[in-house]
Design a protein around this motif. Structure first.
Motif, short mmCIF file in Angstrom:
data_model
loop_
_atom_site.label_atom_id
_atom_site.label_comp_id
_atom_site.label_asym_id
_atom_site.label_seq_id
_atom_site.Cartn_x
_atom_site.Cartn_y
_atom_site.Cartn_z
N ASP A 187 0.84 -1.19 0.00
CA ASP A 187 0.00 0.00 0.00
C ASP A 187 0.88 1.25 0.00
O ASP A 187 1.81 1.35 0.82
CB ASP A 187 -0.85 0.08 1.28
N LYS A 204 -4.39 7.89 4.12
CA LYS A 204 -5.17 7.03 3.22
C LYS A 204 -4.27 6.32 2.22
O LYS A 204 -3.25 6.87 1.79
CB LYS A 204 -6.17 7.88 2.42
N ASN A 248 3.34 7.14 9.46
CA ASN A 248 2.18 6.23 9.40
C ASN A 248 1.70 5.89 10.81
O ASN A 248 2.34 6.25 11.82
CB ASN A 248 2.48 4.96 8.58
N VAL A 300 -3.27 5.52 -1.31
CA VAL A 300 -3.50 6.25 -2.57
C VAL A 300 -3.08 5.44 -3.79
O VAL A 300 -3.36 5.83 -4.92
CB VAL A 300 -2.78 7.62 -2.57
N GLY A 352 -7.41 11.87 9.43
CA GLY A 352 -6.96 10.49 9.25
C GLY A 352 -5.47 10.28 9.41
O GLY A 352 -4.99 9.15 9.53
N ILE A 378 -3.05 12.45 5.04
CA ILE A 378 -4.45 12.09 5.24
C ILE A 378 -4.61 10.66 5.75
O ILE A 378 -5.71 10.22 6.06
CB ILE A 378 -5.26 12.28 3.93
N ILE A 430 0.75 4.89 1.13
CA ILE A 430 -0.12 5.69 2.00
C ILE A 430 0.33 7.15 1.97
O ILE A 430 1.54 7.43 2.04
CB ILE A 430 -0.05 5.15 3.45
#
Ligand code: NAD
Length: 499
Positions: free
Chosen positions: A30, A38, A338, A40, A373, A36, A32
């Motif tokens: 992932d 999230k 993170n 992406v 987030g 935010i 990230i």
């Protein structure tokens, strides 16, 4: 070719033969966006076969690049610097998206990256020269001379805290010396090196000379072990660095540069200017959300100014450390990389409390408006710990300043050096003679006197002890990207020999 900053990551996070691209692989990670929190994008993880393909491309492209003159390579690197400056704002915004750092800091990283290309491009011709050596009998009989030749392919592996700058610190000297590069960024911040790739192509770096693979430890292992990789340049934790050094000697023996973690100290004597010491302690702890390898989380304060320093630093932190969306101009503390890393930092705050620490400010998760987030943390100032506390011994890599009182110079030098790390150190005193005396006894690759966390491209950067070996920036770094060949020349016919 013209460089245009991409609007998203859809063009791929690999870079091969002068272009962004992607690969097919069964496993992905992932990507990230820390700001935010999230996901992406999904990025394929390079397998050993993919690493092999990229290294072979770099190996095929290197000889022609290595045969150009240092002057011509320098001209290309100056163009890289110009393009970075021309696109500084777009690159800074990408750096914020990639890493979560405040935009004002990202701008500094991009500006200093341009300077790095100018520095290595500018010194290449002067530094990459051999010597002519006199031998017994004089030059009418024999001489020797040396050449500084590139290694070939340099395998570079980076950390996530300064994604663009870390890449530049490795790539600029490697290319200036005539090497080619395969770069593997951290999977936590994978975008910056492909943006750099597009700039290098636009500036005229030949296709195949600079390439980017993606992945986690396995891709790094394959790069370190590859027989066509002639040297490894690594930035990351001590644990990974130890593995990299071992891996780089499994199939053939490679020189390795290791830029590793730290647990640095800032020593403030009671004859210091308190406001100046406060300013330096802020720089030593709270840049980049505290995710700086040279950060001095151990702030030793002599008892005579302990109360005034503590009061002043808490006031300064309360007034200045605005946590928020890193794209906003007035934000001074952005997002941690993170969620996992934030939990690790919170774990150190908890352990400090359990070991008698008193949190004077911050130390908690926050959720700034609009970017709820992300992994945001209000920087902590903690006192009341002993040198045996976990937070005082281990690298936190987060915004936690630990205030540790001391009485004498001898005592503080012994306590400061009582660590397996040796990346950086700072000493504050109104007495410069003491500053120099203490600096000479601190076991660290960089020592700051009455300042902290300065970084200039002509000054060596690197660690003592477990913080690594080899240096970045500076003239020696360019030399370290070459191997010296000695050539003996017999000037006249000879029939004499020992048989
Ligand atoms: P990390 O060691 O977890 O990862 C660094 C890089 O190594 C990543 O690209 C990772 O994928 C790769 N990697 C992991 N295991 C590997 C292996 N066995 N072989 C090859 N590659 C491997 O470090 P991180 O969390 O990304 O970065 C934080 C650490 O880096 C901190 O300790 C910090 O102090 C240090 N750091 C040092 C400097 C410096 O210049 N001294 C600069 C920045 C960060």
């Amino acid at each position: 070719m013209v460089f245009t900053a991409p609007s998203d990551l859809s063009g791929g996070l690999y870079f091969l033969n002068g272009k962004r691209t992607t690969v097919k692989a069964s496993e992905t990670f992932d990507v990230i966006e820390p700001r935010i929190g999230k996901v992406v994008a999904q990025c394929p993880k390079a397998t050993a076969q993919i690493v092999d393909e990229y290294v072979k491309v770099a190996s095929a492209a290197q000889p022609a690049w290595g045969e150009t003159t240092a002057l011509d390579r320098g001209k290309v690197l100056h163009k890289v610097a110009d393009l970075i400056r021309e696109h500084a704002e777009e690159l800074a915004v990408w750096e914020v998206k990639t890493n979560g750092k405040p935009i004002y800091e990202a701008r500094c990283d991009i500006a200093s990256s341009a300077d790095t290309f100018d520095f290595f491009g500018g010194i290449a011709t002067a530094v990459l020269q051999g010597d002519s050596l006199e031998l017994p009998g004089g030059p009418s009989q024999r001489i020797a001379y040396t050449r500084r030749e590139p290694y070939g392919v340099i395998g570079c592996i980076g950390a996530w805290n300064y994604p663009f700058q870390t890449c530049v610190w490795k790539v600029a000297p490697a290319l200036a010396a005539g090497n080619s590069v395969v770069y593997k960024p951290s999977p936590f911040a994978p975008a910056s090196p492909v943006l750099l790739g597009e700039i290098l192509t636009a500036a005229g770096v030949p296709d195949g000379v600079y390439n980017v693979i993606q992945g986690e430890g396995e891709a790094g292992i394959a790069l370190c072990e590859h027989q066509l990789v002639a040297k490894v340049s690594f930035t990351g934790s001590v644990a990974s660095g130890e593995a990299v050094q071992r891996q780089s000697a499994t199939k053939n023996v490679k020189p390795v540069t290791l830029e590793l973690g730290g647990k640095s100290e800032l020593i403030i004597f009671d004859d210091s200017n308190v406001q100046s010491a406060v300013a330096a302690a802020m720089l030593a702890n709270f840049l980049n959300q505290g995710q700086v390898c040279t950060n001095a989380t151990r702030v030793f304060v002599q008892r005579g100014i302990l109360a005034s320093f503590t009061e002043a630093i808490v006031k300064e932190a309360n007034e200045k450390l605005k946590v928020g969306d890193p794209l906003l101009e007035d934000t001074r503390v952005g997002a941690n990389i993170n969620e996992g890393h934030l939990q690790r930092i919170l774990g150190y705050v908890e352990s400090a409390k359990q070991e008698g620490g008193v949190v004077l400010r911050g130390g908690e998760r926050v959720h700034p408006e609009g970017v709820e987030g992300g992994a945001y943390f209000d920087p902590a100032i903690i006192t009341g710990l002993t040198d045996e506390a976990k937070a005082v011994r281990e690298e936190i890599f987060g915004a936690c300043m630990l205030i540790l009182p001391f009485d004498t110079e001898e005592e503080v030098i012994a306590r400061a050096n009582n660590t397996t790390y040796g990346l950086a150190a700072g000493v504050f005193s109104g007495n410069l003679a003491r500053g120099h005396r203490v600096a000479a006894r601190l076991q660290a690759g960089t020592v700051f006197i009455n300042t902290y966390n300065d970084t200039e491209v002509n000054v060596p950067f690197g660690g003592f002890k477990n913080s690594g070996h080899g240096r970045e920036n500076c003239i020696d770094t360019l030399r370290a990207h070459t191997q010296t060949k000695a050539i003996y020349v017999n000037v006249q016919d000879t029939t004499e020999h020992c048989f």
